[in-house]
Design a protein around this motif. Structure first.
Motif, mmCIF file in Angstrom:
data_model
loop_
_atom_site.group_PDB
_atom_site.id
_atom_site.type_symbol
_atom_site.label_atom_id
_atom_site.label_comp_id
_atom_site.label_asym_id
_atom_site.label_seq_id
_atom_site.Cartn_x
_atom_site.Cartn_y
_atom_site.Cartn_z
ATOM 1 N N ALA A 94 0.825 -1.203 0.000
ATOM 2 C CA ALA A 94 0.000 0.000 0.000
ATOM 3 C C ALA A 94 0.863 1.258 0.000
ATOM 4 O O ALA A 94 0.566 2.227 -0.702
ATOM 5 N N ASP A 95 1.929 1.250 0.789
ATOM 6 C CA ASP A 95 2.859 2.378 0.845
ATOM 7 C C ASP A 95 4.131 1.905 1.547
ATOM 8 O O ASP A 95 4.265 0.742 1.923
ATOM 9 N N GLN A 96 5.059 2.839 1.740
ATOM 10 C CA GLN A 96 6.332 2.485 2.363
ATOM 11 C C GLN A 96 6.149 1.995 3.797
ATOM 12 O O GLN A 96 6.843 1.083 4.249
ATOM 13 N N SER A 97 5.211 2.576 4.521
ATOM 14 C CA SER A 97 4.973 2.166 5.905
ATOM 15 C C SER A 97 4.468 0.732 5.973
ATOM 16 O O SER A 97 4.841 -0.033 6.868
ATOM 17 N N HIS A 98 3.621 0.380 5.011
ATOM 18 C CA HIS A 98 3.099 -0.988 4.958
ATOM 19 C C HIS A 98 4.229 -1.985 4.732
ATOM 20 O O HIS A 98 4.326 -3.011 5.426
ATOM 21 N N LEU A 99 5.112 -1.691 3.783
ATOM 22 C CA LEU A 99 6.290 -2.525 3.563
ATOM 23 C C LEU A 99 7.135 -2.582 4.832
ATOM 24 O O LEU A 99 7.592 -3.661 5.234
ATOM 25 N N GLY A 100 7.337 -1.433 5.465
ATOM 26 C CA GLY A 100 8.192 -1.365 6.643
ATOM 27 C C GLY A 100 7.699 -2.231 7.787
ATOM 28 O O GLY A 100 8.491 -2.899 8.462
ATOM 29 N N ARG A 101 6.393 -2.240 8.023
ATOM 30 C CA ARG A 101 5.849 -3.047 9.121
ATOM 31 C C ARG A 101 6.092 -4.529 8.891
ATOM 32 O O ARG A 101 6.524 -5.252 9.793
ATOM 33 N N TRP A 102 5.831 -5.007 7.676
ATOM 34 C CA TRP A 102 6.029 -6.420 7.372
ATOM 35 C C TRP A 102 7.517 -6.784 7.373
ATOM 36 O O TRP A 102 7.909 -7.846 7.842
ATOM 37 N N PHE A 103 8.344 -5.914 6.824
ATOM 38 C CA PHE A 103 9.785 -6.171 6.735
ATOM 39 C C PHE A 103 10.387 -6.294 8.131
ATOM 40 O O PHE A 103 11.207 -7.179 8.399
ATOM 41 N N LEU A 104 9.976 -5.431 9.035
ATOM 42 C CA LEU A 104 10.483 -5.446 10.397
ATOM 43 C C LEU A 104 10.083 -6.731 11.113
ATOM 44 O O LEU A 104 10.883 -7.342 11.830
ATOM 45 N N ARG A 105 8.861 -7.163 10.900
ATOM 46 C CA ARG A 105 8.385 -8.388 11.549
ATOM 47 C C ARG A 105 9.126 -9.620 11.048
ATOM 48 O O ARG A 105 9.378 -10.553 11.797
ATOM 49 N N ALA A 106 9.476 -9.625 9.770
ATOM 50 C CA ALA A 106 10.141 -10.795 9.183
ATOM 51 C C ALA A 106 11.638 -10.806 9.433
ATOM 52 O O ALA A 106 12.222 -11.861 9.706
ATOM 53 N N TYR A 107 12.290 -9.633 9.346
ATOM 54 C CA TYR A 107 13.747 -9.595 9.345
ATOM 55 C C TYR A 107 14.360 -8.835 10.510
ATOM 56 O O TYR A 107 15.583 -8.803 10.641
ATOM 57 N N GLY A 108 13.537 -8.209 11.337
ATOM 58 C CA GLY A 108 14.077 -7.550 12.519
ATOM 59 C C GLY A 108 14.710 -6.204 12.275
ATOM 60 O O GLY A 108 15.366 -5.656 13.165
ATOM 61 N N MET A 109 14.553 -5.638 11.082
ATOM 62 C CA MET A 109 15.083 -4.308 10.787
ATOM 63 C C MET A 109 14.207 -3.629 9.744
ATOM 64 O O MET A 109 13.416 -4.297 9.066
ATOM 65 N N THR A 110 14.333 -2.335 9.608
ATOM 66 C CA THR A 110 13.528 -1.599 8.652
ATOM 67 C C THR A 110 14.128 -1.732 7.248
ATOM 68 O O THR A 110 15.320 -2.025 7.096
ATOM 69 N N PRO A 111 13.327 -1.517 6.199
ATOM 70 C CA PRO A 111 13.873 -1.557 4.838
ATOM 71 C C PRO A 111 15.020 -0.570 4.638
ATOM 72 O O PRO A 111 16.009 -0.897 3.967
ATOM 73 N N ALA A 112 14.895 0.627 5.211
ATOM 74 C CA ALA A 112 15.945 1.632 5.044
ATOM 75 C C ALA A 112 17.249 1.178 5.687
ATOM 76 O O ALA A 112 18.337 1.355 5.123
ATOM 77 N N ALA A 113 17.150 0.582 6.874
ATOM 78 C CA ALA A 113 18.361 0.104 7.552
ATOM 79 C C ALA A 113 19.004 -1.036 6.773
ATOM 80 O O ALA A 113 20.226 -1.098 6.635
ATOM 81 N N TYR A 114 18.174 -1.924 6.255
ATOM 82 C CA TYR A 114 18.702 -3.046 5.474
ATOM 83 C C TYR A 114 19.399 -2.534 4.213
ATOM 84 O O TYR A 114 20.507 -2.975 3.870
ATOM 85 N N ARG A 115 18.757 -1.601 3.523
ATOM 86 C CA ARG A 115 19.339 -1.033 2.299
ATOM 87 C C ARG A 115 20.693 -0.393 2.598
ATOM 88 O O ARG A 115 21.676 -0.595 1.871
ATOM 89 N N LYS A 116 20.762 0.364 3.678
ATOM 90 C CA LYS A 116 21.999 1.091 4.014
ATOM 91 C C LYS A 116 23.125 0.124 4.335
ATOM 92 O O LYS A 116 24.267 0.308 3.899
ATOM 93 N N ARG A 117 22.828 -0.939 5.077
ATOM 94 C CA ARG A 117 23.864 -1.870 5.500
ATOM 95 C C ARG A 117 24.368 -2.735 4.345
ATOM 96 O O ARG A 117 25.524 -3.159 4.340
ATOM 97 N N CYS A 118 23.503 -3.011 3.375
ATOM 98 C CA CYS A 118 23.905 -3.839 2.238
ATOM 99 C C CYS A 118 24.578 -3.029 1.140
ATOM 100 O O CYS A 118 25.507 -3.498 0.494
ATOM 101 N N SER A 119 24.074 -1.841 0.896
ATOM 102 C CA SER A 119 24.530 -1.072 -0.254
ATOM 103 C C SER A 119 25.537 0.021 0.104
ATOM 104 O O SER A 119 26.197 0.562 -0.780
ATOM 105 N N ASN A 120 25.613 0.352 1.401
ATOM 106 C CA ASN A 120 26.468 1.469 1.860
ATOM 107 C C ASN A 120 26.066 2.797 1.219
ATOM 108 O O ASN A 120 26.881 3.714 1.116
ATOM 109 N N LEU A 121 24.825 2.894 0.750
ATOM 110 C CA LEU A 121 24.332 4.135 0.188
ATOM 111 C C LEU A 121 23.655 4.957 1.286
ATOM 112 O O LEU A 121 23.096 4.414 2.229
ATOM 113 N N PRO A 122 23.681 6.289 1.182
ATOM 114 C CA PRO A 122 23.055 7.121 2.213
ATOM 115 C C PRO A 122 21.536 6.989 2.179
ATOM 116 O O PRO A 122 20.963 6.593 1.163
ATOM 117 N N ASP A 123 20.890 7.313 3.293
ATOM 118 C CA ASP A 123 19.425 7.285 3.344
ATOM 119 C C ASP A 123 18.855 8.353 2.419
ATOM 120 O O ASP A 123 19.490 9.376 2.183
#
Length: 279
Positions: free
Chosen positions: A250-279
């Protein structure tokens, strides 16, 4: 997520292997989910309880857990002290290519399979921890490659080749047909009526057959399918808002809630740690 829980994740640029070290305190750690990778993990401390392959497992310090792509698993800490573990996420194509070179004849039309989910093998645990340290610590290339070679050598004792099959004779055909339909249309706003019609069965019987086969009802399976694809996109540097839109959330928040429940971190945090790109 409990504020005292923590996750430290990195990705090796050459192989694409993700390395994760995490700690979860007592209670729920993450919801049932799966990965596109082969998982090789070692429990450092505490009791790491999870369900996989229709069985409950308690991994204690030094034990290794081995999970194949697509295998649904969850996690919880039954004791107050929680648990700490280290994990390597091995890309299937990389693993099959590397392991095939260790076998004299890799059979055609076969895929790698782990013989067991939880095992006690001190030499494998040592090899996994050494590989983790080399990759996570960004050691010299020759050190990383030597560490991975050592891990692969030990993994051959715990892998087997199984024939690739378009259908699994152990599972109801209607459940497999529904799964294939979800994979083919995972970005669309599907309804149960459409899915049931595509499978030639009413939605109530379909839900029961699907959950019995895969451990999740169709709607939850669809969410996990989208999350697995979101993980790959985010690791490649895609923005969370774009990923949410592309995958039908539905939106970024919807993705964020599910992502956190499954993987223990937010999509933004996961992206930053894998890609080393800024937020």
């Amino acid at each position: 997520m409990n504020p005292s829980n923590w996750i430290d994740l990195a990705q090796d640029r050459e192989t694409g292997i993700e390395t994760l070290r995490a700690h979860f305190y007592k209670g729920h750690a993450y919801d049932p989910h799966w990965h596109d990778s082969y998982l090789v993990g070692v429990t450092e401390q505490g009791v790491q309880r999870f369900n996989c392959r229709r069985a409950r497992h308690d991994s204690t310090p030094g034990k290794i857990f081995l999970i194949e792509p697509g295998e649904i698993h969850d996690g919880e800490a039954p004791d107050d002290a929680g648990f700490t573990y280290r994990m390597l996420y091995l890309d299937p194509q990389w693993l099959e290519r590397e392991l095939a070179s260790l076998f004299e004849e890799a059979p055609a039309n076969h895929a790698l399979s782990f013989a067991e989910t939880l095992t006690q093998d001190p030499r494998l645990a040592q090899a996994a921890l050494f590989a983790f340290g080399a990759l996570h610590g960004q050691e010299l290339r020759i050190v990383r490659q030597s560490a991975l070679d050592g891990l692969l050598g030990r993994l051959t004792q715990h892998t087997q080749w199984r024939q690739r099959q378009s259908t699994d004779p152990r599972l109801p055909l209607v459940a497999q047909r529904a799964r294939d339909y979800l994979h083919a249309h995972c970005y669309r706003d599907l309804g149960m009526d459409e899915l049931a019609a595509a499978c030639g069965i009413d939605r109530f019987r379909l839900t029961r057959a699907f959950k019995a086969a895969f451990g999740l009802p169709p709607h939850a399976y669809l969410v996990q399918l989208r999350l697995a694809r979101a993980r790959r996109l985010l690791a490649g540097g895609a923005w969370p808002a774009d990923v949410a839109n592309d995958l039908g959330f539905a939106d970024q928040s919807h993705l964020g809630r599910w992502f956190l429940r499954a993987y223990g971190m937010t999509p933004a945090a996961y992206r930053k740690r894998c890609s080393n790109l800024p937020d």
